[in-house]
Scaffold this motif. Structure first.
Motif: not given
Ligand SMILES: Cc1cc2nc3c(=O)[nH]c(=O)nc-3n(C[C@H](O)[C@H](O)[C@H](O)COP(=O)(O)OP(=O)(O)OC[C@H]3O[C@@H](n4cnc5c(N)ncnc54)[C@H](O)[C@@H]3O)c2cc1C
Length: 496
Positions: A12-14, A239-241, A445-447
């Motif tokens: 979501p943050n990306g 594409r894992r960086i 920009c992540s969590a």
């Molecule tokens: C089982 C579970 C249940 C949850 N339930 C809820 C809920 O009901 N409600 C809620 O609000 N939140 C919930 N959460 C938490 C929520 O999903 C996260 O807080 C949120 O998704 C964080 O967003 P983000 O964009 O920071 O990271 P993420 O959503 O984790 O996304 C990061 C992305 O970056 C990619 N990535 C990482 N490193 C690399 C790299 N080196 N190269 C390329 N790609 C990369 C990953 O593959 C991933 O797709 C839950 C999480 C889990 C695991």
């Protein structure tokens, strides 16, 4: 042609970072390690092609309340948020249960002698809900816009985020009901951060609500993806960086990754002080999840529990304080806190006759490798005898396996960093601007940046605003709402 900005990770943050930059008129390219876009917002069929399961996030109080998503207009873009009569429920041994209905009056009526206390706790927060959300989903660097909200919150966090919590309600139902929400902070209990989490999510249960998107969480990712694509953005999945050098040249790089990955992909280029600060960054307990396909609704002993999409299991307040603190200390609890999500209660179309999706996760020590199926099944059985017999198919994902699935969930920590007081305010390291990585044009920009975990998209949004300002000289905020003529959204759309 080289893109203006590159984003690594499509959680979501990306995606909110990408949408913000694209709406500012920039060209963006997004790189995702997984086969599909979405990070924590994926929905897939696991056992039966007819039935869709949310792989991570399922319930969206924060998405509905988030300033980013309000401006983006999820519902106007066709993401329909569905509510069950009850936001969440908490059954207790012996058949009693606390139920947090969407309707505060109904909740008060169900909590007996604690009904009025619950109302006195929640109603002022509801009256200042925008201020509470503003404060807790902020970049933690701005002064509160609603000082009354800040005051209301501070008093409640002290009362409910400390051992005083045991004395604030009379009944086990009300005590457990609030403690179950505090447990969303995933760590030692009681704690001030968990107190703040319980006030944010607790009051939203009676306000914007704890909805599920019709059809699954991926609908939120789809809306963001469509917006980025419509504004010329491109995606590269699978594409894992591993090193920033793999990315095309651009004026800004935004990383939706964990601090652990940040250290790795910057390959020794980070200044020593920042690298040491990231080495001190801690990860919280893990989540170990079970996905089930069941033949009928969960046979809860207390039938009122079946009105809620989210059910908290773990016993009384004292039981949960004990099990969460044990888990945070690195020991697998005998009866861990389990969170069950039954999306069908709000979105009946997700079921087919004799086939219902259900998921549940247990809090376990970081990095735990135990298959959680038995642990979770027996916990549900305590409050819904016969549940085991309804299961047609099941899949367990240990905390350790979560990190393999998504490197942001280090050791299964779905918050991408422990929610301690320090890390709630200073994620990932003490800096004036937490999104700026001390390398030219690189942003996190992540969590792992404020305001922390959950699907609100605010970390991506704040990081994108910082990049717009520092790399492109754009100080205004792009308009984010749905527009008919996509060609007309350019830098000129920026609010002053
Ligand atoms: C089982 C579970 C249940 C949850 N339930 C809820 C809920 O009901 N409600 C809620 O609000 N939140 C919930 N959460 C938490 C929520 O999903 C996260 O807080 C949120 O998704 C964080 O967003 P983000 O964009 O920071 O990271 P993420 O959503 O984790 O996304 C990061 C992305 O970056 C990619 N990535 C990482 N490193 C690399 C790299 N080196 N190269 C390329 N790609 C990369 C990953 O593959 C991933 O797709 C839950 C999480 C889990 C695991």
């Amino acid at each position: 042609m080289a893109p203006d900005a590159v984003i690594v990770g499509t959680g979501p943050n990306g995606l909110t970072a990408g949408a913000t930059l694209a709406r500012a008129g920039l060209s963006v390219e997004l790189y995702e390690a997984g086969a599909t876009i979405g990070g924590g917002l994926r929905t897939e069929s696991l056992f039966d092609s007819d039935i869709q399961h949310d792989i991570c996030a399922a319930v969206h109080p924060m998405a509905l309340a988030s300033p980013f998503f309000k401006a983006f207009g999820l519902q106007e873009r066709g993401v329909e948020m569905l509510h069950a009569p009850a936001s969440y429920a908490h059954p207790l041994p012996g058949g009693a249960a606390g139920i947090a209905y969407h309707d505060l009056d109904a909740t008060q009526a169900g909590l007996g002698p604690d009904g009025r206390r619950w109302r006195r706790l929640m109603r002022p927060l509801l009256q200042h809900s925008d201020g509470i959300v503003d404060l807790l989903l902020s970049d933690q660097r701005s002064l509160p816009r609603d000082p009354v909200a800040a005051l209301l919150l501070a008093r409640r966090v002290l009362a409910h985020g400390t051992h005083l919590a045991s004395a604030t309600f009379e009944t086990e139902e009300a005590k457990a009901l609030l403690t179950g929400v505090a447990a969303h902070a995933v760590g030692r209990l009681p704690s001030l951060t968990a107190g703040a989490v319980s006030m944010l999510l607790g009051h939203l249960a009676h306000g914007t609500g704890w909805p599920v998107p019709r059809g699954g969480s991926a609908r939120i990712a789809d809306a963001l993806t469509a917006e980025i694509t419509a504004h010329g953005g491109t995606f590269h999945t699978g594409r894992r960086i591993s090193d920033l050098a793999e990315l095309p040249r651009s004026r800004a790089v935004l990383l939706d990754v964990s601090p652990k990955t940040l250290v790795r992909i910057t390959a020794g280029r980070l200044p020593t002080r920042y690298r040491r600060a990231l080495a001190r960054y801690t990860y919280g307990p893990g989540a170990a999840k079970a996905d089930f396909l069941i033949t009928e609704p969960v046979p809860w002993t207390n039938q009122a529990v079946g009105q809620a999409t989210t059910v908290h299991l773990g016993g009384t307040q004292a039981d949960i304080f004990r099990s969460e603190t044990t888990t945070a200390a690195g020991v697998l609890a005998d009866e861990p806190f389990v969170l069950v999500v039954d999306p069908v209660v709000a979105d009946p179309e997700r079921a087919r006759p004799g086939k219902y999706p259900l998921w549940a996760y247990a809090h376990v020590p970081n990095g735990d490798t135990t298959d959680p199926i038995e642990l979770i099944t027996s916990q549900i059985e305590r409050y819904a005898p016969g549940f085991r017999d309804t299961v047609i198919a099941q899949r367990g994902t240990s905390a350790a396996q979560y990190e393999e699935y998504n490197p942001n969930y280090v050791g299964g920590d779905i918050g991408t960093g422990a929610m301690t007081i320090r890390q709630s305010l200073l994620r990932p390291a003490p800096r004036t601007n937490p999104y700026r990585v001390p390398l030219p044009s690189v942003y996190l920009c992540s969590a792992a940046t404020p305001p922390g975990p959950g699907v609100h998209g605010m970390s991506g949004y704040y990081a994108a605003l910082a990049a717009l300002h520092h790399e492109f000289g754009i100080r205004g905020r792009p308009s984010l709402g749905p527009v008919r003529d996509f060609g007309s959204t350019t830098r000129a759309d920026m609010a002053p």
